[in-house]
Structure formats: C-alpha cells, structure tokens
Write a protein that holds these residues in place. Structure first.
Motif, PDB file in Angstrom:
ATOM      1  N   GLN A  58      75.905 111.055  95.512  1.00 18.44           N
ATOM      2  CA  GLN A  58      76.540 110.463  96.687  1.00 18.44           C
ATOM      3  C   GLN A  58      75.892 109.119  97.038  1.00 18.44           C
ATOM      4  OE1 GLN A  58      75.892 112.094 100.823  1.00 18.44           O
ATOM      5  NE2 GLN A  58      77.947 112.891 100.480  1.00 18.44           N
ATOM      6  N   MET A  59      74.548 109.074  96.988  1.00 21.20           N
ATOM      7  CA  MET A  59      73.832 107.824  97.273  1.00 21.20           C
ATOM      8  C   MET A  59      74.165 106.770  96.221  1.00 21.20           C
ATOM      9  SD  MET A  59      70.080 108.750  98.805  1.00 21.20           S
ATOM     10  CE  MET A  59      69.481 109.839  97.562  1.00 21.20           C
ATOM     11  N   LYS A  60      74.195 107.206  94.970  1.00 14.71           N
ATOM     12  CA  LYS A  60      74.491 106.279  93.862  1.00 14.71           C
ATOM     13  C   LYS A  60      75.882 105.675  94.031  1.00 14.71           C
ATOM     14  CE  LYS A  60      75.172 106.597  88.849  1.00 14.71           C
ATOM     15  NZ  LYS A  60      76.506 107.161  88.696  1.00 14.71           N
ATOM     16  N   GLY A  61      76.832 106.484  94.476  1.00 13.85           N
ATOM     17  CA  GLY A  61      78.190 105.989  94.676  1.00 13.85           C
ATOM     18  C   GLY A  61      78.322 105.081  95.885  1.00 13.85           C
ATOM     19  N   ALA A  62      77.438 105.282  96.884  1.00 14.93           N
ATOM     20  CA  ALA A  62      77.537 104.502  98.121  1.00 14.93           C
ATOM     21  C   ALA A  62      76.926 103.111  97.995  1.00 14.93           C
ATOM     22  CB  ALA A  62      76.859 105.256  99.268  1.00 14.93           C
ATOM     23  N   VAL A  63      76.062 102.929  96.983  1.00 16.93           N
ATOM     24  CA  VAL A  63      75.335 101.653  96.836  1.00 16.93           C
ATOM     25  C   VAL A  63      76.043 100.767  95.819  1.00 16.93           C
ATOM     26  CG1 VAL A  63      73.169 100.650  96.018  1.00 16.93           C
ATOM     27  CG2 VAL A  63      73.118 102.633  97.505  1.00 16.93           C
ATOM     28  N   GLU A  64      76.160  99.486  96.143  1.00 14.50           N
ATOM     29  CA  GLU A  64      76.816  98.541  95.240  1.00 14.50           C
ATOM     30  C   GLU A  64      76.024  98.433  93.930  1.00 14.50           C
ATOM     31  OE1 GLU A  64      75.395  97.329  98.269  1.00 14.50           O
ATOM     32  OE2 GLU A  64      77.095  98.203  99.302  1.00 14.50           O
ATOM     33  N   PRO A  65      76.697  98.364  92.793  1.00 17.52           N
ATOM     34  CA  PRO A  65      75.998  98.341  91.494  1.00 17.52           C
ATOM     35  C   PRO A  65      74.981  97.208  91.352  1.00 17.52           C
ATOM     36  CG  PRO A  65      78.363  98.647  91.184  1.00 17.52           C
ATOM     37  CD  PRO A  65      78.162  98.345  92.629  1.00 17.52           C
ATOM     38  N   ARG A  66      75.233  96.075  92.006  1.00 14.49           N
ATOM     39  CA  ARG A  66      74.342  94.925  91.836  1.00 14.49           C
ATOM     40  C   ARG A  66      73.181  94.909  92.827  1.00 14.49           C
ATOM     41  NH1 ARG A  66      76.388  91.073  88.480  1.00 14.49           N
ATOM     42  NH2 ARG A  66      78.569  91.274  87.873  1.00 14.49           N
ATOM     43  N   ASN A  67      73.110  95.906  93.697  1.00 11.23           N
ATOM     44  CA  ASN A  67      72.050  95.927  94.709  1.00 11.23           C
ATOM     45  C   ASN A  67      70.767  96.485  94.079  1.00 11.23           C
ATOM     46  OD1 ASN A  67      70.365  96.404  96.948  1.00 11.23           O
ATOM     47  ND2 ASN A  67      72.132  96.726  98.291  1.00 11.23           N
ATOM     48  N   ALA A  68      69.901  95.592  93.588  1.00  6.84           N
ATOM     49  CA  ALA A  68      68.698  96.015  92.854  1.00  6.84           C
ATOM     50  C   ALA A  68      67.715  96.768  93.749  1.00  6.84           C
ATOM     51  CB  ALA A  68      68.010  94.794  92.244  1.00  6.84           C
ATOM     52  N   LEU A  69      67.614  96.359  95.019  1.00  8.70           N
ATOM     53  CA  LEU A  69      66.662  97.006  95.930  1.00  8.70           C
ATOM     54  C   LEU A  69      67.033  98.463  96.162  1.00  8.70           C
ATOM     55  CD1 LEU A  69      64.201  96.594  97.841  1.00  8.70           C
ATOM     56  CD2 LEU A  69      65.847  96.060  99.646  1.00  8.70           C
ATOM     57  N   CYS A  70      68.312  98.713  96.437  1.00  9.44           N
ATOM     58  CA  CYS A  70      68.753 100.089  96.678  1.00  9.44           C
ATOM     59  C   CYS A  70      68.754 100.911  95.390  1.00  9.44           C
ATOM     60  CB  CYS A  70      70.137 100.096  97.323  1.00  9.44           C
ATOM     61  SG  CYS A  70      70.114  99.497  99.026  1.00  9.44           S
ATOM     62  N   HIS A  71      69.020 100.256  94.255  1.00 10.27           N
ATOM     63  CA  HIS A  71      68.946 100.947  92.952  1.00 10.27           C
ATOM     64  C   HIS A  71      67.536 101.485  92.742  1.00 10.27           C
ATOM     65  CE1 HIS A  71      68.367 101.280  88.588  1.00 10.27           C
ATOM     66  NE2 HIS A  71      69.683 101.439  88.489  1.00 10.27           N
ATOM     67  N   SER A  72      66.547 100.639  92.979  1.00  8.58           N
ATOM     68  CA  SER A  72      65.146 101.059  92.832  1.00  8.58           C
ATOM     69  C   SER A  72      64.797 102.152  93.834  1.00  8.58           C
ATOM     70  CB  SER A  72      64.237  99.841  93.030  1.00  8.58           C
ATOM     71  OG  SER A  72      62.902 100.155  92.736  1.00  8.58           O
ATOM     72  N   LEU A  98      70.626 103.802  84.895  1.00  7.02           N
ATOM     73  CA  LEU A  98      69.185 103.584  84.963  1.00  7.02           C
ATOM     74  C   LEU A  98      68.772 102.323  84.206  1.00  7.02           C
ATOM     75  CD1 LEU A  98      66.553 104.950  86.013  1.00  7.02           C
ATOM     76  CD2 LEU A  98      66.369 106.067  83.800  1.00  7.02           C
ATOM     77  N   SER A  99      69.516 101.986  83.158  1.00  5.53           N
ATOM     78  CA  SER A  99      69.155 100.833  82.320  1.00  5.53           C
ATOM     79  C   SER A  99      69.298  99.500  83.057  1.00  5.53           C
ATOM     80  CB  SER A  99      70.017 100.807  81.053  1.00  5.53           C
ATOM     81  OG  SER A  99      71.371 100.580  81.395  1.00  5.53           O
ATOM     82  N   ARG A 100      69.911  99.526  84.248  1.00 13.74           N
ATOM     83  CA  ARG A 100      70.013  98.285  85.031  1.00 13.74           C
ATOM     84  C   ARG A 100      68.658  97.853  85.578  1.00 13.74           C
ATOM     85  NH1 ARG A 100      74.960 100.502  88.548  1.00 13.74           N
ATOM     86  NH2 ARG A 100      76.559 100.510  86.933  1.00 13.74           N
ATOM     87  N   ALA A 101      67.695  98.778  85.595  1.00 11.70           N
ATOM     88  CA  ALA A 101      66.352  98.433  86.085  1.00 11.70           C
ATOM     89  C   ALA A 101      65.689  97.481  85.095  1.00 11.70           C
ATOM     90  CB  ALA A 101      65.516  99.698  86.246  1.00 11.70           C
ATOM     91  N   THR A 102      65.248  96.350  85.590  1.00  5.12           N
ATOM     92  CA  THR A 102      64.569  95.370  84.726  1.00  5.12           C
ATOM     93  C   THR A 102      63.230  94.984  85.345  1.00  5.12           C
ATOM     94  OG1 THR A 102      65.711  93.566  85.854  1.00  5.12           O
ATOM     95  CG2 THR A 102      66.733  94.415  83.838  1.00  5.12           C
ATOM     96  N   ASN A 103      62.355  94.460  84.509  1.00  5.89           N
ATOM     97  CA  ASN A 103      61.048  93.969  84.948  1.00  5.89           C
ATOM     98  C   ASN A 103      60.297  95.021  85.775  1.00  5.89           C
ATOM     99  OD1 ASN A 103      61.737  91.633  83.600  1.00  5.89           O
ATOM    100  ND2 ASN A 103      62.505  90.624  85.427  1.00  5.89           N
ATOM    101  N   TRP A 104      59.893  94.686  87.011  1.00  4.47           N
ATOM    102  CA  TRP A 104      59.071  95.636  87.778  1.00  4.47           C
ATOM    103  C   TRP A 104      59.859  96.869  88.197  1.00  4.47           C
ATOM    104  CZ3 TRP A 104      54.076  95.770  87.524  1.00  4.47           C
ATOM    105  CH2 TRP A 104      53.384  94.603  87.200  1.00  4.47           C
ATOM    106  N   ALA A 105      61.178  96.748  88.306  1.00  2.00           N
ATOM    107  CA  ALA A 105      61.992  97.934  88.594  1.00  2.00           C
ATOM    108  C   ALA A 105      61.898  98.928  87.434  1.00  2.00           C
ATOM    109  CB  ALA A 105      63.445  97.534  88.832  1.00  2.00           C
TER     110      ALA A 105
END
Length: 681
Positions: A58-72, A98-105
């Motif tokens: 539910q959280m994953k669906g509520a957050v925009e795909p490009r929002n790196a802060l909320c993804h982390s 999960l693969s969208r996480a880059t660098n420190w994420a």
C-alpha cells in the motif's frame, strides 16, 4: 562444595567424571555469551512473524516512483517491520522496484539486510555473500559497504566471529571511502564496548586520512569500541583532532564518539561535559549535550536535567538546543512518567528545533509505555506548521505506541495507523513529513509485530546496546544510514519456556483476558478493484411531469431502474443487525513460545494439569489458595525455566523454525554429484 559418595567402588575414569560438569559449563557459557538468548529470540520472531506485506504494498503504491526519499524510507520501514524475522520476501518480490536505489540509497538498502537477519549469526556470511567484497572482483562499492555494515548489525555487540573479516575488509578497501564507511560501522557494532586497543588504533589511522566519509564512520566506530570506558587518552586525541579537521561530518562523529566513551560514567564525565559545552565550536557543544545524555542515562539525575534545560534555552545554536532537549529523554528513561512534565513547556517553544527535541525526548523516555500524557503532547505536535516537527512527532508517537494494546481499528494505535496512511498517501504533504510517517509505520509494526523498544531491563538496569543504538539513531537528522541503529533497542515481547536441557518443550499456559484484548492488529485489506456497473439514468423534472399524468404520483427527480423499496426486506435486515454476536471467551490458551505484552503479564496463569511447572512460582495461587485455583507465574516474560512433573514419559520438543534467506544450513556440506551414467535419448 559438592557432596561425594564414599568410595565403595573403584573411582570412574576422570573423563567420564568431567562430562556432566563440562556439559553444565557449556550451557552456562551459551547463556552468558548470549548465544542461546539470541538464537531463541530469533526462533520466536521467525515462528510468530506477523509482518503485513499488504501494508508495504500500500505504501509502495501511494508513493510516486521518482520520489527517492520516500523510496528509501519504505526500504528502511520494511527492515524495521521484519527485524529479526529473517523474512525478506517483500524485497525478493520487488527486485525491479528495489533496483531504483542508487549510490547511498543502495548502501542503505543492502544494510537493511542486517536488520532483517539480526541475530542470524550462523548464516550471516552466507546470506551476504553476493554483496560482500571479494578479492579480485568488485561489485558496487555502495552494496559492498552496505553489506559490511549489515554484517556488523547481525553480530551487534557479539562480533568476535566477524572481527577479523571486517578488519581485513577495511584494510583491503584501499582509498574507497564508501567501503571504508561500511567496514568502520560494522567493526564498531561488532566490537562494541570491547575496548579493543588494536582495533581503536586501526580506526584512528582511517580517521587521520582526513576523508570526510570514511573519517565520519571511523570516529563513530572509535566511540563504539570504547563505549563506557571513559578513556582519557582517547578523549584527548579525539578532541584534538576535532579542533584540527575542517570536515563537519568528522567533527560531529567525534562529538558523538566522545559521548559514547563516557556512557554511564555519571560524575566522572562532568569535566569532559563542561569542556565540551564551553567549546566555541557548536558541533562540539552538540556532542556535550549527548555526553550529558549518555553519562547520566537512566538516572533521573536532577543536576543533569537542570544542566540540559539551561543549554536548551540559552545556547545560540539550534542544533545544540535540539540535542539538549533530546538528552532529557535519555536521562529520564527510567521514569517515563516524569518526562511529559519536564518537556511540556518546551513542546510549546517558539523555536521549532526545541519542539523537535521535545518529540524525540518523549519518544525515547516513554518508548513502549503508551503513556497518555506523552501521547497528548505529541498529538498536538502532529499538526505543527513546521514539517520536521511533524516528522519527529510521528516517529515519537510510533515509539510510544509500539506493542500497546488493544490494537483494534478504534483504539489509539488504530487511529494513529489511519493517520499515517493519510499522511503517506497525501501527495501534497511535505516529503520530510511523509518520510517520518513511513518510518513511523515501520516502527509501530516492528519485528513482525513482536518487539518493543526497551532501554531498561525488567530489573531496572540500563541496556547498553539499546541506549547506544537509540542515541545514534536520533542523529539520522544529519545522516539517514544511521537509522538501522534503532534495531539495537528492539526487545522481543516473548515468553519462552525451557527445560533442563535448554530446549523448548510443547507447553501451554493461560492468559486470563479475552483474545481480542491483546490480539495482533487486523491486517490491511488490499485495495479491491471496483466493478464497472451501469450508471442509473437520471430523469429530468419535465419528463417526470409527463409520467405523472400517466402513472399518477412521481417524484420531481427519480432514478431510472431503481428497485422499489421493500419494507419486509428492510425489516429483516434490521433483525439481522440485532442478531446477538457470539460471545468471546474470557481466557486464551497460549503456546510456547508466546507473544506476551507487558500489560498482559499480570494475567498469566498455569493451565490446569500442566505437565511443566515453572521452577520459580508465586508463593500463593490466585483465588486466595482455593482448591483448584491456578498458580500465577512469577517470571512473566523472557525465559522461564520449567520442571517436568512426568520425567519418565517421552518429551515433545518443538522443531526448529524455518529461517528465511539461505536454504543450506550452516555446516552442511554440498551433496555429492550423481554416479556416471550413459544417456540414451
């Protein structure tokens, strides 16, 4: 002294004589080294895992795909939700996401495996093998550094088996700051409070390279290794380097490291506290506030509270004032009911940093208590105009409500869950507040809904790892990779019964409360896709007039296709609503190992005709000694040693739970290849 029978027969061989003693020594060593408690807690968390994957989806669906802060934030929340359960199903099912996480994420995402597999020491290296540095092969430095940090989290405070491997990885990292960062954090966790001089010197060498990223982790690790030692030489070296370096990250880490060195030192640390609080560098004054917090943690010392209050209202730096207010929570963690009274006025301060500090102080001091006064104060700050104060209020409320009861949708924690869902799904909310809401969701559901945050033991002693972990966690303000340190404060709400061989027998006991009182929170219902139905046709008033002439009475606005009201069916529906619900049983039988909340402990009794009885029991049974009254358990949580009343009969022991991650148990050899054969198609 031991009683020895007179030597009627020849004395047995020395080896045979020593066996029972050796077995006992092995058992005691397993208990004192925490090997057994860690493995039993891991077993409990795996067996009773109630992580709600639908909530994560539910959280994953509520957050925009490009929002790196909320993804982390979701990755971190998942690790807290699954802490110690060894279940990483959500990550495996969402590899592309999960693969969208880059660098420190990516560093943080890999490090979260250490939280999920916390205590799974037998297979730690095997689980992290794909990410750990390998000689000659170089994967992403961020995943390598994260894996080394994860290894430290798995072995936190019990890291002798991985010390040498982590040290070798640090030496082999060369000039790669990211790998050095992970290796230093892992070493600090694994060798916490060991006062390992050789390791301290190795970390000091990394610090003196003056690399901001590697130096930050090295300084923090130096403090972790020397936690509680009060080493004057180390403190002198660290302050001197803090004055020499130009990197704020290093100075801040040295300041926190100094606080760790003076953990629990009380009056012995007063000189260092004064020196730091009088320093012209505000970052070292920030460290002075944390030194005061950790030196007097769990003491409720009036002098220490007066001192931090003075700093909280007089220092010119907002960071120092925030740290000083946060320190109140650590000093008062042994008397949580006092904290809301002390920080009540600070929670209304004009300075948002002071208000944020008040939220953290309440979260730390009142963690797991569901204290009403603390929740009332935090509730007011959930609507604060400043986004980071709202973030702090959400996180602190989750810390206070963790493992509270009841967990129903109408309870206080149920209402809080709805509020979190609303904040997370609101795309117009500030990212910082949404980050706090996602993190709060992970905290309130932590450990598969089977752990609480405990800074003090049942006997009232400070829990070193828990206090240190929480103190470092509160510094995530500057560096998000410090969030996994909160897992050090997680304590399973378990009752685990053990027989004389330290094995778990099949045993049940009674909770004298309806099952719903202490039940798990109801699972989140996945979003159901609504069926597309034919929309009813509206009839305009002009058409209605024509119909009125033909049919008689008709409303000025009616819906085509609407069925006529059936009075009989309505009456039946009302009767159904009035139908009596099935009465809920007044007691509940719990099976070993069981989840037992702190509020539930006074309600536990032995089951009638129980084969196993606790070695230590209450002197009088419930009911004033009436015939057949149930004996109350004296040891209400944790590990309960039980005595078998039918020693002649075979025992039923519990089979080990299936762990997540690697399928091949540690020590098991690969199967041999099949014998040669000819293939005839």
């Amino acid at each position: 002294s031991m009683e020895v029978d007179p030597p009627v027969a020849p004395a047995p061989a020395p080896a045979a004589d020593a066996d029972p003693l050796a077995a006992r020594r092995d058992k005691i060593a397993k208990i004192l080294s925490s090997e057994l408690p860690i493995s039993l807690h891991l077993e409990f968390l795996c067996r009773n895992n109630h992580t709600d994957l639908a909530l994560l989806a539910q959280m994953k669906g509520a957050v925009e795909p490009r929002n790196a802060l909320c993804h982390s934030a979701i990755v971190l929340a998942h690790s807290l939700m699954s802490a110690g359960t060894t279940s990483d199903t959500f990550l495996r099912d969402n590899l592309e996401w999960l693969s969208r996480a880059t660098n420190w994420a990516k560093f943080v995402a890999t490090a979260t495996l250490g939280v999920i597999h916390m205590g799974h020491t037998a297979q730690a290296r095997q689980l992290l093998q794909p990410y750990l540095p390998t000689q000659g092969l170089s994967a992403s430095p961020f995943s390598e550094g994260g894996a080394l940090f994860a290894l430290g989290l798995i072995h936190a405070n019990h890291g002798a088996p991985v010390r040498d491997f982590l040290l070798e990885s640090l030496r082999n990292a060369g000039s790669n700051e990211t790998v050095q960062h992970g290796a230093c954090l892992g070493l600090g966790l694994a060798a916490m409070a060991t006062e390992d001089a050789a390791l301290y010197d190795e970390l000091k060498g990394v610090l003196y390279n003056d690399s901001a990223i590697a130096g930050e982790a090295a300084a923090l690790a130096m403090g972790l290794v020397l936690t509680g030692s009060g080493s004057a030489r180390a403190a002198e070296e660290m302050i001197a380097y803090a004055h020499d370096t130009q990197h704020e990250k290093i100075i801040r880490a040295l300041a926190i490291g100094l606080a760790l060195i003076h953990y629990g030192r009380e009056e012995d640390a007063d000189g260092m506290i004064t020196q730091l609080l009088m320093d012209k560098d505000d970052i070292l004054r920030y460290g002075g506030a944390y030194t005061l917090a950790l030196a007097y943690a769990g003491t409720s010392n009036n002098g220490a509270i007066r001192r931090v209050l003075d700093v909280a209202v007089s220092d010119v730096s907002d960071n120092v004032r925030r740290a000083a207010v946060t320190a109140i929570g650590f000093i008062l963690c042994d008397s949580p009911q006092q904290c809301p009274k002390v920080v009540g006025l600070l929670a209304e301060s004009y300075n948002p940093h002071v208000r944020y500090g008040a939220t953290m102080a309440l979260g730390v001091a009142c963690a797991g208590t569901a204290n009403r006064d603390a929740l009332d104060l935090l509730n007011g700050m959930l609507a604060d105009p400043v986004e980071y104060v709202r973030q702090g209020a959400l996180i602190a409320t989750a810390m206070v409500l963790i493992q509270s009861s009841p967990q129903g949708t109408e309870s206080r924690v149920g209402q809080f869950r709805k509020q979190l869902e609303k904040v997370i799904s609101d795309k117009h909310e500030e990212p910082m507040t949404r980050f706090g809401a996602i993190l709060a969701s992970g905290i309130v559901e932590a450990g598969g809904r089977n752990v609480t945050i405990q800074l003090m033991s049942q006997r009232g002693h400070n829990k070193l790892a828990a206090i240190v972990g929480t103190a470092i966690f509160t510094n995530f303000w500057f560096w998000h990779p410090l969030i996994p340190f909160l897992s050090l404060a997680f304590s399973p709400t378990a009752l685990v019964a053990l027989n004389g061989d330290l094995k778990m027998p099949k045993w049940a006991f009674v909770s004298n409360a309806p099952p719903s009182t202490f039940a798990y929170a109801p699972p989140v219902k996945p979003d159901q896709k609504t069926k597309v139905e034919r929309v009813a046709t509206a009839i305009l008033s002009t058409a209605a007039k024509v119909r009125k002439d033909k049919k008689g009475k008709a409303s000025a606005m009616e819906v085509d296709g609407a069925p006529p009201a059936n009075k009989e069916s309505k009456g039946k529906d009302k009767d159904k609503d009035k139908a009596p619900k099935e009465s809920e049983p007044r007691t509940q039988v719990l099976a070993n190992p069981a989840r037992v909340l702190p509020q539930q402990e006074p309600l536990l009794t032995l089951a009638p005709d129980s084969r196993y009885v606790p070695v230590v029991r209450a002197p009088a049974p419930l009911g004033g000694g009436a015939p057949g009254a149930a004996h109350k358990l004296l040891r209400l949580s944790g590990f309960v040693m039980v005595r078998d009343t039918k020693p002649g009969e075979p025992e039923e022991l519990l089979e080990p739970a299936q762990m997540g991650g690697a399928n091949v148990p540690a020590g098991m050899e690969e199967p041999e290849p099949p014998a040669p054969f000819e293939f005839n198609p």
